[in-house]
Design a protein around this motif. Sequence first.
Motif, PDB file in Angstrom:
ATOM      1  N   ARG A  41     -27.732 -18.981 -26.161  1.00 33.66           N
ATOM      2  CA  ARG A  41     -28.999 -18.355 -26.531  1.00 33.66           C
ATOM      3  C   ARG A  41     -29.261 -17.082 -25.725  1.00 33.66           C
ATOM      4  N   GLY A  42     -28.265 -16.638 -24.973  1.00 38.55           N
ATOM      5  CA  GLY A  42     -28.381 -15.364 -24.283  1.00 38.55           C
ATOM      6  C   GLY A  42     -28.872 -15.425 -22.856  1.00 38.55           C
ATOM      7  N   TYR A  43     -29.024 -16.617 -22.287  1.00 38.43           N
ATOM      8  CA  TYR A  43     -29.495 -16.734 -20.905  1.00 38.43           C
ATOM      9  C   TYR A  43     -28.319 -16.640 -19.929  1.00 38.43           C
ATOM     10  N   ASP A  44     -28.618 -16.188 -18.739  1.00 41.16           N
ATOM     11  CA  ASP A  44     -27.649 -16.200 -17.647  1.00 41.16           C
ATOM     12  C   ASP A  44     -27.778 -17.546 -16.943  1.00 41.16           C
ATOM     13  N   ALA A  45     -27.071 -18.535 -17.450  1.00 35.11           N
ATOM     14  CA  ALA A  45     -27.168 -19.902 -16.923  1.00 35.11           C
ATOM     15  C   ALA A  45     -26.001 -20.182 -15.998  1.00 35.11           C
ATOM     16  N   PHE A  46     -26.275 -20.859 -14.909  1.00 30.37           N
ATOM     17  CA  PHE A  46     -25.236 -21.102 -13.911  1.00 30.37           C
ATOM     18  C   PHE A  46     -25.496 -22.428 -13.216  1.00 30.37           C
ATOM     19  N   ARG A  47     -24.420 -22.996 -12.664  1.00 24.24           N
ATOM     20  CA  ARG A  47     -24.555 -24.216 -11.873  1.00 24.24           C
ATOM     21  C   ARG A  47     -25.355 -23.921 -10.603  1.00 24.24           C
TER      22      ARG A  47
END
Length: 342
Positions: A41-47
């Motif tokens: 969805r275009g987010y900068d997602a990270f652990r």
Amino acid sequence: MKPRRIGVAYDATLTDRAGMADAHEDIVGTVDAVAAALRSRGYDAFRLPVARLAEVRRTVRASGAEVVFNLVEELEGSSLAEAAVARELERSGAGVTGCPAGAIGLCLDKERTNALLSSRGLPVPRGRVFHEAGPAGGLEYPLIVKCLREDASLGLGDASIVRDEASLRDRVAWVRDTFGQPAIVEEFLEGREFNVAIAGPRPVALPVSEIDFSTMPAGKPRFVSYEAKWQPESVEFRSTVPVCPADLPPATAERLRRLATRAARLAGCRDAARVDIRTDAAGRPHILEVNPNPDLSPDAGFARAARVHGWSYEDLIERLTLWAWKRRTRAGDPVASRALRG
């Protein structure tokens, strides 16, 4: 404007506790599934690994996360730390998904939760807490013996269902010796079992799911044990088939949804919770547990109910994220406020 950086928080220690290896593997898979859904969805997602309670706020702030997607279920081997981590995340300044610390702490203690629900007229099984092994004390067999302060079906197996005093004493002693805590013993309801997923900042019920035990081998108790929840190769897993939506008359399904919604709200849950309900021999529903922040893996019951409701997995994960972001705004964060105004 939406938030950009989303940290998916999880227990980085993944400390091996008795019987938790399979659950830990599942948690890591869920972390990656949530991050992938957000990236789509275009987010900068990270652990966002969490290793020590004292460092939670610093870890979040150093990461630049605007929203923390909270998947921490324990820390350093203690499920009691789940509420403490949630509290520290709430104090970090980021938006935080899921149930607040108070609800998590309450629901982890089955005795307190049952007392609250019962005091408000909601049906729960008859039971009591055993600090030491002893007689049933007026409870009627069969009984189920559970850990007082655990979730994820930890400690539940065939031997948890007891039908005489000797078995009761043995299982209570096993819980005490294995998990270092009292046991809660309840009358075992031998009817149907339902799960109701609860979603939203002001919780509402999604479609009702039922556990189908029809293929469970003769002689095995029909309930959701640890093996049934976490070990796909086991006969218990293969014989506890979730059916969503449950095959129920509309009025019955609505009754269960109302019962679950009320329980979740009384417990202070928000965003994502699951209420487990079981009927007695007469078909009367009883609330077994209120589960804040349930399993959010793509193939788990919560995501399944969301799909029946009309939300894809990506929809569900994004909604949880945006609910947290909006709470951050209402709390007065000027950056988030400007972003939401677009």
